[in-house]
Design a protein around this motif. Structure first.
Motif, PDB file in Angstrom:
ATOM      1  N   ASP A 200     -22.875   0.066   3.463  1.00 52.77           N
ATOM      2  CA  ASP A 200     -22.933   0.846   2.226  1.00 52.77           C
ATOM      3  C   ASP A 200     -24.371   1.250   1.913  1.00 52.77           C
ATOM      4  O   ASP A 200     -24.684   2.431   1.715  1.00 52.77           O
ATOM      5  CB  ASP A 200     -22.342   0.008   1.089  1.00 52.77           C
TER       6      ASP A 200
ATOM      7  N   TRP B 240     -17.568  -2.726   9.049  1.00 54.28           N
ATOM      8  CA  TRP B 240     -17.175  -3.149   7.712  1.00 54.28           C
ATOM      9  C   TRP B 240     -16.567  -4.548   7.749  1.00 54.28           C
ATOM     10  O   TRP B 240     -15.823  -4.891   8.665  1.00 54.28           O
ATOM     11  CB  TRP B 240     -16.165  -2.156   7.119  1.00 54.28           C
TER      12      TRP B 240
ATOM     13  N   ALA C  57     -17.628   2.121  -0.922  1.00 56.04           N
ATOM     14  CA  ALA C  57     -18.787   2.924  -0.533  1.00 56.04           C
ATOM     15  C   ALA C  57     -18.586   4.390  -0.885  1.00 56.04           C
ATOM     16  O   ALA C  57     -19.516   5.072  -1.330  1.00 56.04           O
ATOM     17  CB  ALA C  57     -19.058   2.765   0.961  1.00 56.04           C
TER      18      ALA C  57
END
Length: 278
Positions: free
Chosen positions: A10, A90, A99
Motif C-alpha cells: 500500500d 498482499w 489500498a
C-alpha cells in the motif's frame, strides 16, 4: 490489522504514484470517483479480490483482469494504479480493497490542495462528526447494511446535513462512506478521514467540546499547549454542546480526555453504584 506485506504494498504504491496524483490538481477528483467505484466492486466480490492478489497467478493475467474490470472509460492513471497494485504481494486479499480506497482519499486530498480547501474539508468533516456524536440512532443507521439500500443511507445523511453549506469535496467523502461503510462505523470512519487529512497537512485536528463558546484567547492557549505537546502545529475545532454542562472534552485522533461536568457526574454515579452497602 494489515500484515507487513500489505502495509508495504500500500505505502510503496502510493508513494510511487503521489507525484502523478498531485500533478492532476482539480482533476484528481475524477480519479477518486473511479477508485471508490473499484473499491465497492472489490468489496462485493471476494473471488475478484483473490484473483487480483493470487501470488501464483502471473502479473500479466491479473493486469488483463484489471482491464476487463475497468473497461474503456477508465483514466490512464486509474489503470496504472491498478496495474501496480495487482503486481504487488498482499498479506490477505481484502487488503487490496483498502489500498484502492486509500488512493481515492489521497486523490481527494490533492484535489482539495489544488483548490485551497484542505483545512476547510478537514474542519467540515469534524463538524459532521461532532453533529453525529449526540445522535446515536442516526449514527447506527448510517453504518447499517442489513436490508438497507446504500442510497437510503446517503439520503439520511443529506437530511441530517440539511442546509449546511458543506463543500462538494467534503460531501464526496461523506457520501462515499455512507454508500460503502466497509464494515465500519460511520463516526469512526470520519475520524479516520480527519486523521488522514491532518497527517497530509502536517498538523493535528484537536476537537474541543465545551458548554459555551471559548474566547479567542482560550483557543490560542490551547493551540500553544497542544502544538508543544504533539510537536507540530494543531488546529482547534470548537464544538459547543450545552449538555456537557461545563468543563471540557478534548479529542486528538482516537484519544479522548473528558473533563466535562456531565462526565464527572457519571463517574460519581458509577462510584456510588460500586460502593459496598452496609
Amino acid at each position: 490489522m494489515r500484515g507487513e506485506a500489505s502495509r508495504l504494498a500500500d505505502r510503496s504504491s502510493r508513494d510511487l504514484m503521489a507525484s502523478k496524483l498531485k500533478a492532476m490538481g482539480g482533476d484528481a477528483g475524477q480519479l477518486a470517483d473511479q477508485m471508490f467505484v473499484v473499491c465497492g466492486i472489490l468489496d462485493a466480490n471476494p473471488r475478484l479480490q483473490r484473483a487480483m492478489t493470487d501470488p501464483g497467478r502471473p502479473t500479466e493475467d491479473k493486469q488483463s483482469l484489471v482491464r476487463k474490470l475497468l473497461g474503456d472509460n477508465a483514466l490512464p492513471i486509474t489503470v496504472a494504479i491498478m496495474d501496480d497494485l495487482v503486481s504487488r504481494a498482499w498479506s490477505r486479499a481484502y487488503d487490496i480493497d483498502n489500498a484502492v480506497e486509500d488512493f481515492g482519499v489521497d486523490a481527494i486530498m490533492y484535489e482539495a490542495d489544488s483548490e485551497g480547501k484542505t483545512l476547510q474539508v478537514s474542519i467540515e468533516l469534524a463538524q459532521l462528526q461532532s453533529a453525529l456524536l449526540n445522535l446515536p440512532v442516526v449514527r447506527s443507521r448510517l453504518s447499517e447494511t442489513n436490508g438497507v439500500a446504500p442510497q437510503a443511507r446517503v439520503e439520511l445523511l443529506h437530511k441530517l446535513i440539511g442546509d449546511a453549506q458543506f463543500d462538494p469535496i467534503t460531501m464526496k467523502l461523506a457520501d462515499h462512506i455512507a454508500l460503502n461503510p466497509r464494515k465500519r462505523r460511520y463516526v469512526e470512519t470520519l475520524q479516520w478521514l480527519i486523521s488522514k487529512f491532518s497527517r497530509h497537512m502536517g498538523e493535528s485536528m484537536v476537537t474541543v467540546t465545551t458548554a459555551t463558546a471559548m474566547s479567542d484567547a482560550q483557543i490560542q492557549r490551547l493551540i500553544a499547549v497542544y502544538s508543544k505537546q504533539l510537536g507540530h502545529p494543531v488546529h482547534i475545532h470548537c464544538v459547543v454542546d450545552p449538555s456537557v454542562l461545563g468543563g471540557m472534552r478534548v479529542q486528538v485522533g482516537d484519544s479522548v480526555t473528558d473533563r466535562t461536568v456531565v462526565a464527572q457526574l457519571e463517574n460519581l454515579k458509577r462510584m456510588a453504584n460500586m460502593a459496598p452497602s452496609f
